[in-house]
Write a protein that holds these residues in place. Structure first.
Motif, PDB file in Angstrom:
ATOM      1  N   ALA A 282       0.822  -1.209   0.000  1.00 46.39           N
ATOM      2  CA  ALA A 282       0.000   0.000   0.000  1.00 46.39           C
ATOM      3  C   ALA A 282       0.854   1.257   0.000  1.00 46.39           C
ATOM      4  CB  ALA A 282      -0.912  -0.005   1.225  1.00 46.39           C
ATOM      5  N   PHE A 283       2.150   1.104   0.201  1.00 42.64           N
ATOM      6  CA  PHE A 283       3.034   2.259   0.315  1.00 42.64           C
ATOM      7  C   PHE A 283       4.134   2.140  -0.718  1.00 42.64           C
ATOM      8  CE2 PHE A 283       6.133   5.055   2.374  1.00 42.64           C
ATOM      9  CZ  PHE A 283       5.321   6.129   2.692  1.00 42.64           C
ATOM     10  N   ASP A 284       4.382   3.178  -1.448  1.00 45.43           N
ATOM     11  CA  ASP A 284       5.303   3.108  -2.580  1.00 45.43           C
ATOM     12  C   ASP A 284       6.461   4.063  -2.370  1.00 45.43           C
ATOM     13  OD1 ASP A 284       6.255   2.297  -5.053  1.00 45.43           O
ATOM     14  OD2 ASP A 284       5.199   3.882  -6.114  1.00 45.43           O
ATOM     15  N   ASN A 285       7.605   3.563  -1.965  1.00 54.82           N
ATOM     16  CA  ASN A 285       8.796   4.380  -1.768  1.00 54.82           C
ATOM     17  C   ASN A 285       9.958   3.823  -2.571  1.00 54.82           C
ATOM     18  OD1 ASN A 285       8.375   6.656  -0.290  1.00 54.82           O
ATOM     19  ND2 ASN A 285       8.736   5.711   1.705  1.00 54.82           N
ATOM     20  N   LEU A 286      10.477   4.592  -3.471  1.00 56.95           N
ATOM     21  CA  LEU A 286      11.666   4.213  -4.213  1.00 56.95           C
ATOM     22  C   LEU A 286      12.816   5.101  -3.764  1.00 56.95           C
ATOM     23  CD1 LEU A 286      10.167   3.980  -7.829  1.00 56.95           C
ATOM     24  CD2 LEU A 286      10.275   2.220  -6.080  1.00 56.95           C
ATOM     25  N   ALA A 287      14.012   4.570  -3.815  1.00 60.30           N
ATOM     26  CA  ALA A 287      15.176   5.363  -3.430  1.00 60.30           C
ATOM     27  C   ALA A 287      16.354   4.951  -4.285  1.00 60.30           C
ATOM     28  CB  ALA A 287      15.507   5.152  -1.960  1.00 60.30           C
TER      29      ALA A 287
ATOM     30  N   ALA B 276      17.053   1.154  -3.784  1.00 57.91           N
ATOM     31  CA  ALA B 276      16.328   0.362  -2.792  1.00 57.91           C
ATOM     32  C   ALA B 276      14.847   0.722  -2.826  1.00 57.91           C
ATOM     33  CB  ALA B 276      16.885   0.600  -1.395  1.00 57.91           C
ATOM     34  N   ARG B 277      14.035  -0.243  -2.457  1.00 57.15           N
ATOM     35  CA  ARG B 277      12.620   0.031  -2.220  1.00 57.15           C
ATOM     36  C   ARG B 277      12.390  -0.031  -0.715  1.00 57.15           C
ATOM     37  NH1 ARG B 277       7.390   0.149  -4.229  1.00 57.15           N
ATOM     38  NH2 ARG B 277       8.034  -0.027  -6.396  1.00 57.15           N
ATOM     39  N   ILE B 278      11.669   0.978  -0.194  1.00 57.61           N
ATOM     40  CA  ILE B 278      11.445   1.102   1.240  1.00 57.61           C
ATOM     41  C   ILE B 278       9.980   0.798   1.545  1.00 57.61           C
ATOM     42  CG2 ILE B 278      11.498   2.699   3.208  1.00 57.61           C
ATOM     43  CD1 ILE B 278      13.662   4.260   1.584  1.00 57.61           C
ATOM     44  N   PHE B 279       9.777   0.035   2.649  1.00 59.28           N
ATOM     45  CA  PHE B 279       8.428  -0.336   3.068  1.00 59.28           C
ATOM     46  C   PHE B 279       8.205   0.135   4.506  1.00 59.28           C
ATOM     47  CE2 PHE B 279      10.112  -3.790   0.361  1.00 59.28           C
ATOM     48  CZ  PHE B 279       9.316  -3.605  -0.763  1.00 59.28           C
ATOM     49  N   THR B 280       7.227   1.005   4.701  1.00 57.54           N
ATOM     50  CA  THR B 280       6.880   1.424   6.059  1.00 57.54           C
ATOM     51  C   THR B 280       5.765   0.570   6.639  1.00 57.54           C
ATOM     52  OG1 THR B 280       5.354   3.069   5.192  1.00 57.54           O
ATOM     53  CG2 THR B 280       7.613   3.788   5.665  1.00 57.54           C
TER      54      THR B 280
ATOM     55  N   ALA C  82      11.209  -1.341   6.476  1.00 59.59           N
ATOM     56  CA  ALA C  82      11.987  -2.379   5.793  1.00 59.59           C
ATOM     57  C   ALA C  82      12.463  -1.847   4.454  1.00 59.59           C
ATOM     58  CB  ALA C  82      11.129  -3.624   5.596  1.00 59.59           C
ATOM     59  N   TYR C  83      13.442  -2.536   3.895  1.00 60.42           N
ATOM     60  CA  TYR C  83      13.903  -2.171   2.550  1.00 60.42           C
ATOM     61  C   TYR C  83      14.577  -3.371   1.908  1.00 60.42           C
ATOM     62  CZ  TYR C  83      18.777  -2.005   4.106  1.00 60.42           C
ATOM     63  OH  TYR C  83      20.018  -2.337   4.567  1.00 60.42           O
ATOM     64  N   VAL C  84      14.771  -3.307   0.612  1.00 58.30           N
ATOM     65  CA  VAL C  84      15.515  -4.326  -0.121  1.00 58.30           C
ATOM     66  C   VAL C  84      16.089  -3.684  -1.376  1.00 58.30           C
ATOM     67  CG1 VAL C  84      13.520  -5.160  -1.457  1.00 58.30           C
ATOM     68  CG2 VAL C  84      15.440  -6.696  -0.999  1.00 58.30           C
ATOM     69  N   ASN C  85      17.306  -4.059  -1.715  1.00 64.72           N
ATOM     70  CA  ASN C  85      17.956  -3.508  -2.909  1.00 64.72           C
ATOM     71  C   ASN C  85      17.769  -4.386  -4.139  1.00 64.72           C
ATOM     72  OD1 ASN C  85      19.677  -2.880  -0.348  1.00 64.72           O
ATOM     73  ND2 ASN C  85      20.072  -1.174  -1.737  1.00 64.72           N
ATOM     74  N   GLY C  86      17.677  -5.684  -3.935  1.00 71.12           N
ATOM     75  CA  GLY C  86      17.513  -6.585  -5.063  1.00 71.12           C
ATOM     76  C   GLY C  86      16.969  -7.921  -4.629  1.00 71.12           C
ATOM     77  N   ILE C  87      16.220  -8.567  -5.532  1.00 71.69           N
ATOM     78  CA  ILE C  87      15.609  -9.864  -5.243  1.00 71.69           C
ATOM     79  C   ILE C  87      15.817 -10.800  -6.429  1.00 71.69           C
ATOM     80  CG2 ILE C  87      13.445 -11.090  -4.733  1.00 71.69           C
ATOM     81  CD1 ILE C  87      12.361  -8.542  -3.540  1.00 71.69           C
TER      82      ILE C  87
END
Length: 815
Positions: A64-69, A86-90, A177-182
């Motif tokens: 539901a939350f869209d954060n790109l960095a 990275a993609r950030i998840f709150t 949370a965040y992740v750079n690659g999957i």
């Protein structure tokens, strides 16, 4: 290096790859999802893999939350462009990937923290704390990367049996949370077989295809780092140099990768030929007095089990059957007299072997691999190893990280345990009342001539099916017992029965001053224990049963059953009995220094040295080991505690009180005895408490509490302590994991114990207290570790003088 030299080197590498018999074999994964999280552009990797950008992968993400960095590439010296965004998840977020077919799949996650501004909000990724899990397996628990310069790569291998997999990112409270690659990519079905050799105890382990794995180590022994460019399955193989204990004992050896051969039915998908083309061999081979072994030490979390794969390829021999060597893992023989020319059917031919290492076979939070020449061929004393893979195995709650698996699972576990405790308490209370009812009925239905019986034999017999008449049913001492130890009424030797000498009641009254209350040295459900002295000056311990206690009668009977067939230096000996005038009395050797507990705390006795405590623990372990292994079925003590470990005049430890003991399981294939829970709170095996299934590992758990009592000099349960410190075992293990165990040991021992000895002792105690019996060591293994702890202490005695000076300096500084 000149450009022409670089071109020629690159040409040789390519030629080697092309000409290798198996290196060109390609694996085309049915499922391949590669995502460059937070990026708006795709990435083409050197190995030709393409990572999609975030817009291209949007259909796989439910958030539901869209954060790109993202961060400019020139700003960070990261090892891969994947780490630059990275993609950030709150809030909780889920990636969901459909499967073309079930089977083994890789999950690879990339993390690199940096300060970013995303959607007008400032995020410091070093502050992120979160968990990552699938529907079935916890991958990361309360995970964080606190070093902004660190790049973290996590690789998992899961056998997915559904048509879709979900990867959940769950921020902890007040975090994100965040992740750079999957990566989510298919792996070959044959990569992990269902069985492997269990190292301790040596047996076949089955069920690997139902377990999830995390890559902990993948080492190219003796060679350089291998990247996905040279591994069809996209794996990294690191150099092993920093894990070798003594580099002077090792020697690198390499051959062209094209020389490596794969036997029929094998494939380079197990490991690329580059792994087998390099190796470590023993240094100075064929030279007398040389160091003929090589050791690798790899730190691990000993609360998990591991699958270890060792890779071999004989690239040093000139002929077949010329090289024989042994392989040891954590000090245990894993492979004896390995002849690669036989098992691999040729030289320069690949071979690998899988092992399962349970928590009981891992010492000092590390896995040690050692190769050493066998003596089969004195002309070629050598050994080699080409590769090491170590994969962490998911535990019983489906976790690969963290003690309890998922967030909140700890509370759930506590809640479940409380409910189970209450339910079991109700059951036990009902059992107690039912038992009292049975006792009352039995009392009123007792033989009418009970008062006229002159012995308690009618109540106790038969105590042993093979010796159901080991005691006279008439007066055995006054009118029937002969000086040679034979009963006049039965003609049976009471010495042969295991009960020892027959004493008259009059003798024992004299010895105990008519059972004077001042002579009481112990009290139990059966009655009292008195200290006494015979006419010849011999001190004895006299256990006098209360005939009105049904519980005491049962314990008394058990005590006779057990002691009539046990004799060991570290078990308290039964030396006689009295069967006269309705009395039930057993006579034991007197242990002049009393219970071990009295010497640890509460009685003001002189403090025991570390060596004395070790000797007592070792003696107790020997006695318990004999109980578990000295008879066909084995015997489970069921009430191991410091008050049931007695010390003689020389502080020799002897295990006592067998009133609750049980014979071990007699049915083949059954590893437990189903029985009501008995024992002492604070020492009770939690698994036995929950399941009412008694095993010899229940004694091991109780003995673990004894070890921590010996170390910390405080009770197993102390309700006067703060809540988290009430249970000594839990408190000690928590402090050990924090590296603060030295803060809670007996102050008397501070500075007087070799660090290595203390560490080995604490590890032994911790393993005894494993939640599940299968994860605990045998008493024989515990004994070995305690003896090793003593050896370490004696080999490295602490510098007491230096410790005193240090203490004085500390006091002076305070003044």
């Amino acid at each position: 290096m000149k450009s022409w030299d670089l071109f020629f080197l690159h040409f040789l590498i390519c030629l080697s790859i092309v000409t290798s018999p198996k290196s060109s074999a390609m694996f085309l994964p049915k499922d391949s999802y590669l995502i460059n999280s937070g990026a708006t552009t795709t990435i083409n990797m050197p190995d030709n893999r393409v990572f999609k950008n975030d817009p291209q992968a949007a259909s796989f993400l439910d958030s539901a939350f869209d954060n790109l960095a993202s961060v400019p590439r020139t700003s960070y010296g990261v090892p891969s462009p994947i780490y630059l965004s990275a993609r950030i998840f709150t809030e909780d977020a889920t990636y969901s990937f459909p499967l073309s077919r079930p089977g083994w799949h890789w999950i690879r996650l990339y993390f690199h923290p940096f300060n970013v501004t995303a959607t007008n909000d400032e995020y410091n990724l070093t502050q992120a704390q979160f968990s990552v899990k699938t529907d079935d397996v916890v991958l990361l628990h309360s995970f964080t990367v606190s070093d902004r310069w660190e790049s973290v790569f996590k690789e998992y291998l899961l056998n997915v049996t559904t048509d879709r997999i979900s990867i959940h990112f769950n921020p902890l409270k007040d975090s994100f949370a965040y992740v750079n690659g999957i990566e989510f990519v298919s792996a070959p079905d044959f990569l992990i077989s269902n069985t492997a050799m269990n190292l301790a105890p040596v047996s076949e382990f089955s069920g690997l295809q139902e377990i999830a794995f995390q890559t902990v180590y993948r080492l190219n022994v003796g060679g350089g780092r291998i990247t996905p460019f040279n591994d069809t399955l996209g794996r990294f193989w690191d150099n092993d140099e920093k894990y070798i204990v003594s580099k002077s004992a090792s020697q690198n050896v390499t051959i062209p990768a094209s020389y490596v051969k794969y036997p029929e039915g094998s494939s380079d998908l197990i490991a690329p030929n580059w792994v087998y083309a390099s190796a470590i061999q023993t240094a100075n081979a064929n030279v007398s007095q040389s160091i003929l072994n090589v050791t690798w030490n790899m730190p691990v979390d000993s609360s998990f089990s591991y699958l270890m794969r060792l890779h071999f390829c004989d690239i040093i021999s000139k002929s077949l059957n010329d090289l024989y060597f042994n392989v040891y893992v954590n000090g245990r023989m894993a492979i004896s007299g390995l002849d690669l020319s036989v098992v691999a059917d040729g030289l320069s031919t690949t071979y690998y072997k899988d092992f399962v290492l349970s928590t009981t076979s891992i010492d000092s939070d590390r896995i040690t691999v050692q190769i050493s020449p066998a003596n089969y061929n004195p002309d070629n004393m050598n050994a080699l190893l080409n590769g090491i893979e170590i994969l962490k195995m998911s535990n019983s709650v489906g976790s690969l990280d963290g003690e309890f698996g998922v967030d909140g699972a700890m509370l759930l576990a506590v809640s479940v345990k409380k409910k189970a405790f209450v339910a079991l308490g109700i059951i036990l209370m009902f059992g107690v009342f039912a038992g009292i009812g049975v006792m009352v009925v039995r009392w009123y239905r007792r033989p009418k001539d009970w008062e006229n019986h002159n012995s308690f034999s009618g109540w106790l017999l038969p105590v042993n099916n093979n010796h159901s008449t080991f005691m006279s049913k008439t007066k055995s001492t006054v009118s029937g017992s002969q000086p040679n130890g034979f009963s006049a009424s039965t003609g049976m030797s009471v010495y042969g029965s295991g009960l020892g000498q027959s004493y008259t009641l009059a003798e024992l009254k004299v010895a105990t001053k008519s059972f004077d209350e001042k002579a009481v040295i112990g009290v139990g459900g059966f009655g009292n224990v008195y200290v006494g002295k015979l006419e010849d000056g011999t001190k004895i311990a006299v256990k006098r049963a209360n005939p009105h206690s049904e519980q005491g009668l049962l314990e008394f009977q058990t005590e006779i059953q057990m002691l009539s067939k046990l004799r060991h230096r570290h078990l308290v000996s039964l030396i006689g009995y009295c069967d006269e005038n309705q009395e039930m009395i057993l006579v034991y050797e007197f242990m002049s220094n009393g219970p071990f507990r009295d010497h640890l705390y509460g009685k003001g006795l002189p403090k025991l040295s570390w060596k004395q405590r070790l000797d007592i623990c070792i003696g107790s372990a020997r006695g318990l080991h004999y109980l578990h292994t000295g008879t066909a079925q084995g015997i489970i003590h069921r009430d191991v505690k410091t008050t049931n470990i007695l010390l003689d005049e020389k502080l020799v430890a002897k295990v006592a009180d067998f009133g609750l003991s049980k014979d071990g399981p007699s049915m083949p294939g059954v590893g437990h005895v189903s029985t009501a829970v008995k024992g002492s709170f604070g020492y009770l095996d939690p698994e036995y408490f929950r399941r009412q299934q008694l095993t010899d590992k229940s004694d091991v758990y109780s003995f673990g509490m004894v070890l921590f009592e010996a170390l910390c000099a405080r009770p197993a349960l102390d309700t006067s302590k703060q809540r988290e410190q009430v249970n000594l075992g839990e408190w000690a293990m928590k402090m050990k994991k924090k590296g603060m165990l030295s803060k809670i040991i007996d102050p008397f021992l501070v500075g007087k114990v070799a660090d290595s000895s203390l560490k080995k002792f604490a590890e032994a105690a911790e393993k005894c207290l494993a939640e599940y019996g299968v994860d605990r060591p045998s008493m024989g293994d515990v004994l070995w570790n305690l003896e090793y702890s003593l050896q370490l202490h004696e080999a490295n005695p602490p510098d007491l003088a230096a410790n005193v000076e240090e203490k004085e300096a500390e006091i002076n500084s305070c003044e």
